[in-house]
Design a protein around this motif. Structure first.
Motif, PDB file in Angstrom:
ATOM      1  N   LEU A  33      33.415  31.146  45.058  1.00 13.92           N
ATOM      2  CA  LEU A  33      32.023  30.728  45.035  1.00 13.92           C
ATOM      3  C   LEU A  33      31.140  31.970  44.981  1.00 13.92           C
ATOM      4  O   LEU A  33      31.410  32.967  45.658  1.00 13.92           O
ATOM      5  N   PRO A  34      30.086  31.940  44.181  1.00 13.69           N
ATOM      6  CA  PRO A  34      29.220  33.123  44.088  1.00 13.69           C
ATOM      7  C   PRO A  34      28.470  33.366  45.392  1.00 13.69           C
ATOM      8  O   PRO A  34      28.145  32.432  46.123  1.00 13.69           O
ATOM      9  N   LEU A  35      28.205  34.621  45.668  1.00  9.39           N
ATOM     10  CA  LEU A  35      27.439  34.977  46.863  1.00  9.39           C
ATOM     11  C   LEU A  35      25.967  34.657  46.629  1.00  9.39           C
ATOM     12  O   LEU A  35      25.467  34.789  45.508  1.00  9.39           O
ATOM     13  N   PRO A  36      25.242  34.271  47.687  1.00 13.89           N
ATOM     14  CA  PRO A  36      23.813  34.030  47.539  1.00 13.89           C
ATOM     15  C   PRO A  36      23.088  35.321  47.137  1.00 13.89           C
ATOM     16  O   PRO A  36      23.526  36.428  47.456  1.00 13.89           O
ATOM     17  N   GLU A  37      21.961  35.168  46.451  1.00 15.41           N
ATOM     18  CA  GLU A  37      21.203  36.322  45.957  1.00 15.41           C
ATOM     19  C   GLU A  37      20.799  37.280  47.072  1.00 15.41           C
ATOM     20  O   GLU A  37      20.822  38.495  46.885  1.00 15.41           O
ATOM     21  N   HIS A  38      20.426  36.759  48.262  1.00 12.04           N
ATOM     22  CA  HIS A  38      20.005  37.660  49.336  1.00 12.04           C
ATOM     23  C   HIS A  38      21.177  38.520  49.829  1.00 12.04           C
ATOM     24  O   HIS A  38      20.991  39.646  50.255  1.00 12.04           O
ATOM     25  N   VAL A  39      22.383  37.994  49.734  1.00 17.70           N
ATOM     26  CA  VAL A  39      23.555  38.779  50.139  1.00 17.70           C
ATOM     27  C   VAL A  39      23.818  39.877  49.113  1.00 17.70           C
ATOM     28  O   VAL A  39      24.054  41.035  49.464  1.00 17.70           O
TER      29      VAL A  39
END
Length: 69
Positions: A33-39
């Motif tokens: 799963l892709p990491l969230p943008e803030h991460v």
């Protein structure tokens, strides 16, 4: 309906699949799963800090954190 996120190792994954199938519980497997943008932004900022030399040792960090308490 509830959703559960679990992180089994390979042996646990096999047992978990068998358990869910025995109970006829529908499930889906999602990998990578892709990491969230803030991460991702935080990781990039950290990498930039390292390149720019904005680092401290673990001992310095511990000293600062102990003085802040």
């Amino acid at each position: 309906m509830e959703t559960y996120l679990v992180h089994p190792d390979k042996l646990q994954e096999k047992a978990l699949k068998a358990f869910l199938e025995a109970l006829e519980v529908p499930y889906e497997i999602k990998k990578d799963l892709p990491l969230p943008e803030h991460v991702i932004g935080g990781i990039k900022k950290g990498q930039e800090d390292i390149k720019a030399g904005r680092t401290i040792t673990l001992a310095e960090f511990e000293k600062r954190i102990n003085n802040a308490v």
